[in-house]
Design an enzyme around this catalytic site. Structure first.
Site: not given
Length: 113
Positions: A30, A86, A95, A99, A101
């Protein structure tokens, strides 16, 4: 561990989903840091690579292959892309659900957020 990603997995909040299967979900960031910026997450909640265990080995291997599959779906595999994860606060993790990117669609310099 309940995060915004868990709410996306559970379809409690919307996301612009690029790819989904039984184990993984990929969706547009987002707050993109590049022309193409997609996040790929496992549906299993793992905080980050630092907390992953031997039990997660197969899932993490599949995650890597899913990242490559999503890059092909996005059409950025030929020109190239960057993959970033990260870990913890000093690593920029916001978060706490592992995950990756995928950044691409343009030349990616060294100063990508």
């Amino acid at each position: 561990m309940s995060t915004i990603f868990k709410k996306i997995i559970d379809k409690e909040i919307p996301a612009n989903i690029v790819y989904e299967d039984d184990e993984f979900l990929a969706f547009h960031d987002i707050n993109p840091a590049a022309k193409v910026h997609v996040l790929v997450i496992p549906k299993k909640e793992i905080k980050n690579l630092d907390t992953a265990t031997e039990e997660d080995l197969e899932l993490l291997g599949k995650l890597q292959l899913t990242v490559a599959k999503v890059a092909r779906i996005l059409g950025i595999n030929e020109e190239g892309y960057r993959v970033v994860t990260n870990i913890n606060e000093n690593g920029g993790q916001q978060v706490y659900h592992i995950h990756y990117h995928i950044l691409g669609g343009e030349p990616i310099g060294m100063n990508v957020r």
